[in-house]
Design a protein around this motif. Structure first.
Motif, PDB file in Angstrom:
ATOM      1  N   ASP A 178      -6.457  -2.734   6.419  1.00 57.59           N
ATOM      2  CA  ASP A 178      -5.316  -3.348   5.729  1.00 57.59           C
ATOM      3  C   ASP A 178      -5.076  -2.683   4.378  1.00 57.59           C
ATOM      4  O   ASP A 178      -3.933  -2.431   3.991  1.00 57.59           O
ATOM      5  CB  ASP A 178      -5.549  -4.848   5.534  1.00 57.59           C
ATOM      6  N   GLY A 179      -6.165  -2.374   3.664  1.00 56.99           N
ATOM      7  CA  GLY A 179      -6.031  -1.707   2.378  1.00 56.99           C
ATOM      8  C   GLY A 179      -5.449  -0.316   2.514  1.00 56.99           C
ATOM      9  O   GLY A 179      -4.604   0.106   1.703  1.00 56.99           O
ATOM     10  N   VAL A 180      -5.892   0.411   3.538  1.00 51.86           N
ATOM     11  CA  VAL A 180      -5.362   1.763   3.780  1.00 51.86           C
ATOM     12  C   VAL A 180      -3.879   1.681   4.105  1.00 51.86           C
ATOM     13  O   VAL A 180      -3.073   2.459   3.592  1.00 51.86           O
ATOM     14  CB  VAL A 180      -6.148   2.460   4.913  1.00 51.86           C
ATOM     15  N   GLN A 181      -3.493   0.719   4.945  1.00 48.24           N
ATOM     16  CA  GLN A 181      -2.082   0.563   5.285  1.00 48.24           C
ATOM     17  C   GLN A 181      -1.241   0.259   4.053  1.00 48.24           C
ATOM     18  O   GLN A 181      -0.138   0.793   3.889  1.00 48.24           O
ATOM     19  CB  GLN A 181      -1.903  -0.555   6.313  1.00 48.24           C
ATOM     20  N   GLU A 182      -1.757  -0.587   3.177  1.00 47.61           N
ATOM     21  CA  GLU A 182      -1.014  -0.931   1.963  1.00 47.61           C
ATOM     22  C   GLU A 182      -0.836   0.301   1.076  1.00 47.61           C
ATOM     23  O   GLU A 182       0.251   0.523   0.524  1.00 47.61           O
ATOM     24  CB  GLU A 182      -1.736  -2.046   1.198  1.00 47.61           C
ATOM     25  N   CYS A 183      -1.893   1.114   0.938  1.00 46.03           N
ATOM     26  CA  CYS A 183      -1.784   2.363   0.157  1.00 46.03           C
ATOM     27  C   CYS A 183      -0.740   3.293   0.764  1.00 46.03           C
ATOM     28  O   CYS A 183       0.065   3.897   0.048  1.00 46.03           O
ATOM     29  CB  CYS A 183      -3.128   3.078   0.103  1.00 46.03           C
ATOM     30  N   LEU A 184      -0.751   3.400   2.097  1.00 41.67           N
ATOM     31  CA  LEU A 184       0.222   4.266   2.766  1.00 41.67           C
ATOM     32  C   LEU A 184       1.644   3.751   2.562  1.00 41.67           C
ATOM     33  O   LEU A 184       2.575   4.539   2.349  1.00 41.67           O
ATOM     34  CB  LEU A 184      -0.097   4.377   4.262  1.00 41.67           C
ATOM     35  N   ARG A 185       1.819   2.435   2.635  1.00 38.61           N
ATOM     36  CA  ARG A 185       3.147   1.854   2.394  1.00 38.61           C
ATOM     37  C   ARG A 185       3.635   2.186   0.983  1.00 38.61           C
ATOM     38  O   ARG A 185       4.796   2.558   0.785  1.00 38.61           O
ATOM     39  CB  ARG A 185       3.100   0.333   2.572  1.00 38.61           C
ATOM     40  N   GLN A 187       2.729   4.664  -0.929  1.00 36.75           N
ATOM     41  CA  GLN A 187       3.053   6.095  -1.009  1.00 36.75           C
ATOM     42  C   GLN A 187       4.378   6.393  -0.323  1.00 36.75           C
ATOM     43  O   GLN A 187       5.194   7.170  -0.812  1.00 36.75           O
ATOM     44  CB  GLN A 187       1.945   6.936  -0.378  1.00 36.75           C
ATOM     45  N   PHE A 188       4.580   5.771   0.844  1.00 37.01           N
ATOM     46  CA  PHE A 188       5.823   5.989   1.585  1.00 37.01           C
ATOM     47  C   PHE A 188       7.026   5.547   0.760  1.00 37.01           C
ATOM     48  O   PHE A 188       8.020   6.260   0.649  1.00 37.01           O
ATOM     49  CB  PHE A 188       5.765   5.224   2.914  1.00 37.01           C
ATOM     50  N   HIS A 189       6.937   4.346   0.155  1.00 36.91           N
ATOM     51  CA  HIS A 189       8.060   3.842  -0.648  1.00 36.91           C
ATOM     52  C   HIS A 189       8.276   4.709  -1.896  1.00 36.91           C
ATOM     53  O   HIS A 189       9.425   4.980  -2.267  1.00 36.91           O
ATOM     54  CB  HIS A 189       7.826   2.379  -1.036  1.00 36.91           C
ATOM     55  N   ALA A 190       7.202   5.161  -2.514  1.00 28.19           N
ATOM     56  CA  ALA A 190       7.344   6.034  -3.683  1.00 28.19           C
ATOM     57  C   ALA A 190       7.994   7.355  -3.300  1.00 28.19           C
ATOM     58  O   ALA A 190       8.884   7.858  -3.996  1.00 28.19           O
ATOM     59  CB  ALA A 190       5.969   6.283  -4.313  1.00 28.19           C
ATOM     60  N   GLN A 191       7.580   7.909  -2.141  1.00 21.23           N
ATOM     61  CA  GLN A 191       8.165   9.171  -1.685  1.00 21.23           C
ATOM     62  C   GLN A 191       9.642   8.990  -1.343  1.00 21.23           C
ATOM     63  O   GLN A 191      10.481   9.814  -1.690  1.00 21.23           O
ATOM     64  CB  GLN A 191       7.400   9.678  -0.456  1.00 21.23           C
ATOM     65  N   ARG A 192       9.972   7.897  -0.682  1.00 26.01           N
ATOM     66  CA  ARG A 192      11.361   7.632  -0.324  1.00 26.01           C
ATOM     67  C   ARG A 192      12.212   7.464  -1.584  1.00 26.01           C
ATOM     68  O   ARG A 192      13.334   7.995  -1.657  1.00 26.01           O
ATOM     69  CB  ARG A 192      11.448   6.386   0.538  1.00 26.01           C
ATOM     70  N   ASN A 193      11.672   6.745  -2.590  1.00 22.85           N
ATOM     71  CA  ASN A 193      12.410   6.573  -3.841  1.00 22.85           C
ATOM     72  C   ASN A 193      12.640   7.906  -4.535  1.00 22.85           C
ATOM     73  O   ASN A 193      13.706   8.149  -5.103  1.00 22.85           O
ATOM     74  CB  ASN A 193      11.687   5.600  -4.772  1.00 22.85           C
ATOM     75  N   ASP A 194      11.614   8.790  -4.494  1.00 23.22           N
ATOM     76  CA  ASP A 194      11.779  10.129  -5.103  1.00 23.22           C
ATOM     77  C   ASP A 194      12.865  10.907  -4.385  1.00 23.22           C
ATOM     78  O   ASP A 194      13.685  11.587  -5.018  1.00 23.22           O
ATOM     79  CB  ASP A 194      10.457  10.901  -5.035  1.00 23.22           C
TER      80      ASP A 194
END
Length: 198
Positions: A178-185, A187-194
């Motif tokens: 669950d923690g790994v998934q949250e980190c990936l989420r 990162q994904f949202h930060a990358q999408r925002n960039d």
């Protein structure tokens, strides 16, 4: 979890094993020793009790505890995830205790290992209860030896780990999925925002 009624473990046992309770002071060492001894005795006696409940408990009582399983035997008909996890971990506890890892590491030939004996004799006993003669049962385990300590060291030191390595760490329970998934989420949202210039 630790507030359930006493069973194989008492409420105090659960609190101590999960770290909610500690023993400190002059008699702490003796208290820890006594707690461990009591837990061992209750586990041993609980396992012996399975012979009684297997022989004497009516099938209706089994269903009250476990619910029904589909006619094809492929799924539970209730949604008690805690019970399913308990069944899984109970089997894992027994297999781990009798050295199932040796079976996973080496095909020792025609001599049955203790885990194989457990499965075969358990299936034979269950079959007898419903009028089946289990003539043969085979255990075929395909396992990969996961170098968890080495992977954790590499992760801690900042080395790159392959996706397969991360998957192995999560499957082994060394990393919280669950923690790994949250980190990936994140990162994904930060990358999408960039990418969107937000």
């Amino acid at each position: 979890m630790s507030s359930r009624k006493n069973a194989m473990l008492t409420t105090e046992d659960r609190k101590w094993l999960t770290g909610e309770k500690t023993y400190e002071g002059q008699h702490a060492k003796q208290q820890r020793y006594q707690r461990r001894r009591d837990i061992r005795e209750r586990i041993y006696n609980s396992i012996l009790d399975f012979s009684i409940v297997f022989e004497e408990l009516d099938i209706e009582e089994h269903r009250e505890i476990f619910g029904d399983v589909s006619d094809d035997g492929r799924q539970w008909m209730n949604d008690d995830a805690a019970l399913r996890d308990g069944v899984r971990d109970g089997l894992a506890f027994l297999f781990y205790t009798v050295g199932v890892a040796a079976l996973m590491r080496d095909d020792s030939g025609p001599t049955a290992t203790v885990p194989e004996w457990m499965i075969k004799s358990g299936l034979q006993r269950a079959g007898q209860k419903d009028g089946f003669l289990v003539e043969d049962a085979q255990l075929d385990v395909e396992a990969t030896d996961v170098a968890v300590p080495e992977l954790l060291d590499a992760l801690e030191s900042g080395e790159d780990i392959s996706p397969a390595g991360l998957y192995q760490l999560m499957e082994s329970g060394a990393l919280d999925a669950d923690g790994v998934q949250e980190c990936l989420r994140e990162q994904f949202h930060a990358q999408r925002n960039d990418e969107e210039g937000v």
